[in-house]
Design a protein around this motif. Structure first.
Motif, PDB file in Angstrom:
ATOM      1  N   GLN A   1       0.829  -1.199  -0.140  1.00 30.45           N
ATOM      2  CA  GLN A   1       0.078   0.075   0.030  1.00 30.45           C
ATOM      3  C   GLN A   1       0.935   1.280   0.002  1.00 30.45           C
ATOM      4  O   GLN A   1       0.730   2.283  -0.770  1.00 30.45           O
ATOM      5  N   ILE A   2       1.907   1.147   0.666  1.00 27.27           N
ATOM      6  CA  ILE A   2       2.836   2.240   0.683  1.00 27.27           C
ATOM      7  C   ILE A   2       3.567   2.641  -0.360  1.00 27.27           C
ATOM      8  O   ILE A   2       3.636   3.595  -1.086  1.00 27.27           O
ATOM      9  N   ALA A   3       3.866   1.388  -1.058  1.00 34.52           N
ATOM     10  CA  ALA A   3       4.647   1.583  -2.416  1.00 34.52           C
ATOM     11  C   ALA A   3       3.694   1.745  -3.351  1.00 34.52           C
ATOM     12  O   ALA A   3       4.020   2.722  -4.378  1.00 34.52           O
ATOM     13  N   ALA A   4       2.425   1.738  -3.422  1.00 30.33           N
ATOM     14  CA  ALA A   4       1.450   2.236  -4.375  1.00 30.33           C
ATOM     15  C   ALA A   4       0.968   3.650  -4.283  1.00 30.33           C
ATOM     16  O   ALA A   4       0.926   4.236  -5.259  1.00 30.33           O
TER      17      ALA A   4
ATOM     18  N   ALA B   1       3.852  13.369 -14.745  1.00 32.98           N
ATOM     19  CA  ALA B   1       2.853  14.006 -15.631  1.00 32.98           C
ATOM     20  C   ALA B   1       2.838  15.645 -15.613  1.00 32.98           C
ATOM     21  O   ALA B   1       2.550  16.111 -16.623  1.00 32.98           O
ATOM     22  N   GLY B   2       2.727  16.149 -14.339  1.00 33.34           N
ATOM     23  CA  GLY B   2       2.642  17.477 -14.218  1.00 33.34           C
ATOM     24  C   GLY B   2       3.953  17.926 -14.592  1.00 33.34           C
ATOM     25  O   GLY B   2       3.862  19.164 -15.409  1.00 33.34           O
TER      26      GLY B   2
ATOM     27  N   LEU C   1       1.844   8.924  -6.547  1.00 36.70           N
ATOM     28  CA  LEU C   1       2.536  10.494  -6.354  1.00 36.70           C
ATOM     29  C   LEU C   1       3.542  10.694  -7.341  1.00 36.70           C
ATOM     30  O   LEU C   1       3.658  11.806  -7.764  1.00 36.70           O
ATOM     31  N   LEU C   2       4.442   9.776  -7.581  1.00 44.20           N
ATOM     32  CA  LEU C   2       5.406   9.977  -8.461  1.00 44.20           C
ATOM     33  C   LEU C   2       5.064  10.099  -9.846  1.00 44.20           C
ATOM     34  O   LEU C   2       5.351  10.838 -10.930  1.00 44.20           O
ATOM     35  N   THR C   3       3.841   9.231 -10.411  1.00 40.31           N
ATOM     36  CA  THR C   3       3.193   9.322 -11.646  1.00 40.31           C
ATOM     37  C   THR C   3       2.566  10.689 -12.000  1.00 40.31           C
ATOM     38  O   THR C   3       2.838  11.214 -12.932  1.00 40.31           O
TER      39      THR C   3
END
Length: 189
Positions: A53-56, A67-68, A61-63
């Motif tokens: 869950q933490i990894a997801a 993208a931003g 957040l990284l994705t």
């Protein structure tokens, strides 16, 4: 002075302050916290998040951040209308300067004769059309840039031609009023 009195009191009664020690129960609670053991109230279970869950969450957040960042990078790298004009027609800035100078000269001459709001409105429409062409150039599909730059140049030409025609008509009208007929200069015998 009061501070000196306080310091003197503390120094005189130092032994009374130093004998206070925390209870063993407090030390035991601190030691449990340091070792990572938590005291659970009765009836409650400790809920821990599994590593996936933490990894997801980190991955999401990284994705979103990536993208931003890519979007912002794309927005800053789009060339401006002026850069596109210089790329398509490097001589445009000289032509624009020439036309603007001629337009200003003719407009100044025109204002000595008349102040017609219709003429000003027409010239303002041409200015608005040129602003729209510059905006269109920033969003133009590949291959259409040259056509839009040519339309922009044609707009400058049209504006100059309008001013020249108006000046020509006013000056011809003015000359015909001030110049007497050739027949009236003749004398009869």
């Amino acid at each position: 002075m009061q501070q000196n009195d306080l310091e003197k009191f503390i120094l005189d009664n130092k032994d009374a302050f130093d004998d206070a020690r925390p209870s063993l129960k407090l030390w035991a609670a601190i030691e449990k916290d340091l070792n990572g053991e938590e005291e659970q109230p009765s009836g409650q279970l400790r809920v821990s998040r599994p590593w996936y869950q933490i990894a997801a969450t980190v991955l999401i957040l990284l994705t979103v951040g990536g993208a931003g960042g890519a979007y912002l990078n794309q927005q800053t790298q789009q060339p401006t209308a002026q850069e596109m004009i210089e790329e398509v027609a490097p001589e445009f800035s000289e032509m624009e300067q020439y036309y603007n100078q001629r337009i200003q000269e003719n407009y100044a001459r025109l204002t000595t004769y008349t102040q017609d709001p219709e003429i000003d409105a027409d010239l303002k429409q041409l200015d608005n059309a040129m602003v729209e062409l510059r905006e269109d150039l920033a969003n133009a599909p590949t291959g259409q840039e040259e056509m839009i730059v040519q339309q922009l140049i044609d707009s400058y030409r049209l504006k100059l031609q309008i001013l020249e025609r108006i000046l020509e008509r006013i000056e011809n009208l003015d000359n015909s009023i001030t110049t007497p007929d050739n027949n009236s200069n003749e004398t009869s015998i």
